[in-house]
Write a protein that holds these residues in place. Structure first.
Motif, PDB file in Angstrom:
ATOM      1  N   GLN A 220       0.829  -1.209   0.000  1.00 42.25           N
ATOM      2  CA  GLN A 220       0.000   0.000   0.000  1.00 42.25           C
ATOM      3  C   GLN A 220       0.861   1.256   0.000  1.00 42.25           C
ATOM      4  OE1 GLN A 220      -3.464   0.187   0.002  1.00 42.25           O
ATOM      5  NE2 GLN A 220      -3.247   2.401  -0.201  1.00 42.25           N
ATOM      6  N   GLN A 221       0.553   2.161  -0.921  1.00 43.46           N
ATOM      7  CA  GLN A 221       1.279   3.431  -1.009  1.00 43.46           C
ATOM      8  C   GLN A 221       0.674   4.441  -0.039  1.00 43.46           C
ATOM      9  OE1 GLN A 221       4.009   4.310  -3.013  1.00 43.46           O
ATOM     10  NE2 GLN A 221       4.129   2.104  -3.433  1.00 43.46           N
ATOM     11  N   ILE A 222       1.535   5.062   0.746  1.00 41.16           N
ATOM     12  CA  ILE A 222       1.114   6.107   1.683  1.00 41.16           C
ATOM     13  C   ILE A 222       1.587   7.438   1.115  1.00 41.16           C
ATOM     14  CG2 ILE A 222       1.207   6.946   4.044  1.00 41.16           C
ATOM     15  CD1 ILE A 222      -0.062   4.186   3.728  1.00 41.16           C
ATOM     16  N   LYS A 223       0.618   8.308   0.820  1.00 48.12           N
ATOM     17  CA  LYS A 223       0.947   9.616   0.235  1.00 48.12           C
ATOM     18  C   LYS A 223       0.457  10.712   1.170  1.00 48.12           C
ATOM     19  CE  LYS A 223       0.298   7.738  -4.425  1.00 48.12           C
ATOM     20  NZ  LYS A 223      -0.434   7.849  -5.707  1.00 48.12           N
ATOM     21  N   SER A 224       1.338  11.602   1.502  1.00 49.96           N
ATOM     22  CA  SER A 224       0.955  12.733   2.345  1.00 49.96           C
ATOM     23  C   SER A 224       1.879  13.899   2.041  1.00 49.96           C
ATOM     24  CB  SER A 224       1.050  12.361   3.830  1.00 49.96           C
ATOM     25  OG  SER A 224       2.393  12.396   4.268  1.00 49.96           O
ATOM     26  N   LEU A 225       1.633  15.010   2.706  1.00 48.43           N
ATOM     27  CA  LEU A 225       2.494  16.183   2.503  1.00 48.43           C
ATOM     28  C   LEU A 225       3.915  15.921   2.964  1.00 48.43           C
ATOM     29  CD1 LEU A 225       0.028  18.998   3.639  1.00 48.43           C
ATOM     30  CD2 LEU A 225       0.556  18.265   1.315  1.00 48.43           C
ATOM     31  N   ALA A 226       4.084  14.902   3.805  1.00 48.79           N
ATOM     32  CA  ALA A 226       5.417  14.601   4.331  1.00 48.79           C
ATOM     33  C   ALA A 226       6.223  13.703   3.408  1.00 48.79           C
ATOM     34  CB  ALA A 226       5.302  13.954   5.703  1.00 48.79           C
ATOM     35  N   GLY A 227       5.566  13.094   2.408  1.00 44.73           N
ATOM     36  CA  GLY A 227       6.305  12.232   1.488  1.00 44.73           C
ATOM     37  C   GLY A 227       5.478  11.056   1.011  1.00 44.73           C
ATOM     38  N   PHE A 228       6.176  10.110   0.342  1.00 43.82           N
ATOM     39  CA  PHE A 228       5.546   8.917  -0.207  1.00 43.82           C
ATOM     40  C   PHE A 228       6.309   7.690   0.286  1.00 43.82           C
ATOM     41  CE2 PHE A 228       4.826  12.432  -3.050  1.00 43.82           C
ATOM     42  CZ  PHE A 228       3.511  12.298  -3.456  1.00 43.82           C
ATOM     43  N   TRP A 229       5.570   6.681   0.749  1.00 50.91           N
ATOM     44  CA  TRP A 229       6.212   5.460   1.208  1.00 50.91           C
ATOM     45  C   TRP A 229       5.330   4.254   0.870  1.00 50.91           C
ATOM     46  CZ3 TRP A 229       4.679   9.384   4.542  1.00 50.91           C
ATOM     47  CH2 TRP A 229       5.673  10.246   5.036  1.00 50.91           C
ATOM     48  N   ARG A 230       5.940   3.076   0.855  1.00 53.98           N
ATOM     49  CA  ARG A 230       5.173   1.844   0.989  1.00 53.98           C
ATOM     50  C   ARG A 230       4.959   1.625   2.473  1.00 53.98           C
ATOM     51  NH1 ARG A 230       6.056  -3.266  -2.632  1.00 53.98           N
ATOM     52  NH2 ARG A 230       6.205  -4.223  -0.566  1.00 53.98           N
ATOM     53  N   ILE A 231       3.786   1.107   2.829  1.00 49.25           N
ATOM     54  CA  ILE A 231       3.473   1.000   4.253  1.00 49.25           C
ATOM     55  C   ILE A 231       4.410   0.043   4.968  1.00 49.25           C
ATOM     56  CG2 ILE A 231       1.712  -0.824   4.016  1.00 49.25           C
ATOM     57  CD1 ILE A 231       0.123   0.725   6.214  1.00 49.25           C
ATOM     58  N   ASP A 232       4.848  -1.045   4.309  1.00 45.01           N
ATOM     59  CA  ASP A 232       5.758  -1.970   4.993  1.00 45.01           C
ATOM     60  C   ASP A 232       7.119  -1.324   5.242  1.00 45.01           C
ATOM     61  OD1 ASP A 232       6.375  -1.940   2.278  1.00 45.01           O
ATOM     62  OD2 ASP A 232       6.850  -4.077   2.192  1.00 45.01           O
ATOM     63  N   GLN A 233       7.584  -0.473   4.303  1.00 38.89           N
ATOM     64  CA  GLN A 233       8.854   0.213   4.503  1.00 38.89           C
ATOM     65  C   GLN A 233       8.738   1.241   5.632  1.00 38.89           C
ATOM     66  OE1 GLN A 233       9.409   1.761   0.564  1.00 38.89           O
ATOM     67  NE2 GLN A 233      10.306  -0.142  -0.228  1.00 38.89           N
ATOM     68  N   LEU A 234       7.587   1.896   5.697  1.00 38.24           N
ATOM     69  CA  LEU A 234       7.368   2.881   6.754  1.00 38.24           C
ATOM     70  C   LEU A 234       7.361   2.209   8.122  1.00 38.24           C
ATOM     71  CD1 LEU A 234       6.742   5.929   7.019  1.00 38.24           C
ATOM     72  CD2 LEU A 234       4.326   5.326   7.018  1.00 38.24           C
ATOM     73  N   ILE A 235       6.702   1.063   8.230  1.00 38.40           N
ATOM     74  CA  ILE A 235       6.636   0.346   9.505  1.00 38.40           C
ATOM     75  C   ILE A 235       8.010  -0.213   9.881  1.00 38.40           C
ATOM     76  CG2 ILE A 235       5.644  -1.658  10.667  1.00 38.40           C
ATOM     77  CD1 ILE A 235       3.760   0.752  10.401  1.00 38.40           C
ATOM     78  N   ASP A 236       8.799  -0.609   8.895  1.00 41.28           N
ATOM     79  CA  ASP A 236      10.146  -1.125   9.178  1.00 41.28           C
ATOM     80  C   ASP A 236      10.999  -0.095   9.900  1.00 41.28           C
ATOM     81  OD1 ASP A 236       9.697  -3.611   8.129  1.00 41.28           O
ATOM     82  OD2 ASP A 236      10.614  -3.188   6.175  1.00 41.28           O
ATOM     83  N   GLU A 237      10.709   1.179   9.688  1.00 37.98           N
ATOM     84  CA  GLU A 237      11.497   2.245  10.303  1.00 37.98           C
ATOM     85  C   GLU A 237      10.985   2.633  11.695  1.00 37.98           C
ATOM     86  OE1 GLU A 237      11.661   5.531   7.649  1.00 37.98           O
ATOM     87  OE2 GLU A 237      12.384   4.342   5.944  1.00 37.98           O
TER      88      GLU A 237
END
Length: 322
Positions: A133-150
């Motif tokens: 899942q792509q997460i798009k916001s004013l702060a940037g763009f991520w895949r949700i699994d990559q975001l959670i990994d951090e």
């Protein structure tokens, strides 16, 4: 809360309205079946199925003669499962069903238009999404699994998402608020969007991902509870099939499917109400007539236990002695 999900009805032949080879959780594989999209309503008193739609694959909607033979209305055209799901939510809310939350699996959660509809209806949601899942916001763009990994270690907390057959279902949960959307959200925002993840305690590599939209000030424990409530619709499917014949029919036409499914849902809802009333009656009786127990002669006095003489019963003639 409202819970959206679908279930399969395994069939033989090709004439039943909407039947085709489809992926269904009923058998866990691609099978010849009909697919129904359902809404369940769950409260602290119980749960029941409240609305339904028959999913029509493209192999049906592109063959109008076949549709007419099964008495499928001409206005029924192809739609992904997300479209009937949105219709179910609209009808339930329009009917006045009080729902603070909607939850659904990733087949519906990954649909942006489904999530946006819930936001427009001012209904909170916690929906599963795939790890891509792509997460798009004013702060940037991520895949949700990559975001959670951090996520740092202290972002995870152990919470129960509800009781199961063996007691509380406990997992590690991590959640973070996303920046407000200046296009859609008021200033200050009344709701916040969240990214969430659930991690198995026994296997840390086993993760599930969620997007949430919740009133300002909500606790992560509440989001976890909503996510865990999705299993209630599976319990509804099982009960309605086992007790009310939800899947026991031989009708082939479109209207016949709706008549049978609606009657089975009504029977299931009736049983759910009876069970809730019986539970309330039992609980009320327990609260108003507590079991009587004689006062204990054992009494604590400071650091010591003492034996005290109970108050004499005027109906008895024996005396307390030491």
């Amino acid at each position: 809360m409202l819970i959206i999900d679908d279930t399969g009805f395994i069939k033989k032949g090709t004439t039943s309205a909407g039947v085709s080879r489809q992926d269904t959780g009923t058998s866990g594989e691609i099978d010849n079946c009909q697919i129904g999209v359902f809404a369940a309503y769950a409260t602290g008193h119980g749960r029941a199925l409240v609305d339904r739609e028959l999913h029509l694959p493209k192999c049906w909607t592109t063959d109008r003669e076949r549709c007419r033979e099964a008495k499928i209305p001409d206005e029924r055209t192809f739609a992904t499962k997300g479209e009937p799901a949105k219709g179910l939510v609209r009808r339930c809310i329009a009917a006045g069903l009080p729902a603070a939350w909607v939850t659904a699996d990733e087949a519906y959660g990954q649909d942006w238009s489904f999530r946006r509809l819930l936001e427009q209806l001012d209904v909170g949601y916690v929906v599963a999404v795939p790890k891509s899942q792509q997460i798009k916001s004013l702060a940037g763009f991520w895949r949700i699994d990559q975001l959670i990994d951090e996520a740092p270690d202290d972002a995870w907390q152990t919470l129960s998402c509800g009781d199961g057959a063996k007691g509380p279902r406990t997992y590690d949960w991590a959640a973070a608020k996303l920046p407000a959307n200046i296009i859609f959200d008021p200033d200050p925002p009344t709701h916040h969007r969240w990214v969430m993840a659930r991690r198995s305690l026994s296997d840390p590599t086993e993760l599930a991902y969620y997007l949430a939209y919740a009133p300002a000030g909500v606790e992560i424990a509440e989001l976890a509870r909503v996510a865990g409530s999705r299993r209630a619709i599976e319990e509804c499917f099982q009960a309605a099939k086992n007790q009310c014949g939800l899947d026991e029919y031989e009708v082939r036409r479109y209207a016949g499917w709706y008549r049978h499914i609606t009657l089975a849902m009504l029977a299931h809802a009736f049983l759910a109400v009876l069970a809730a009333q019986a539970q309330d009656t039992t609980k009320g009786a327990a609260e108003t007539t507590p079991p009587a127990s004689p006062p204990s002669p054992w009494q604590r006095s400071g650091a010591y236990w003492t034996l005290s003489c109970p108050t004499p019963d005027p109906t008895r003639t024996d005396n307390c002695t030491h």
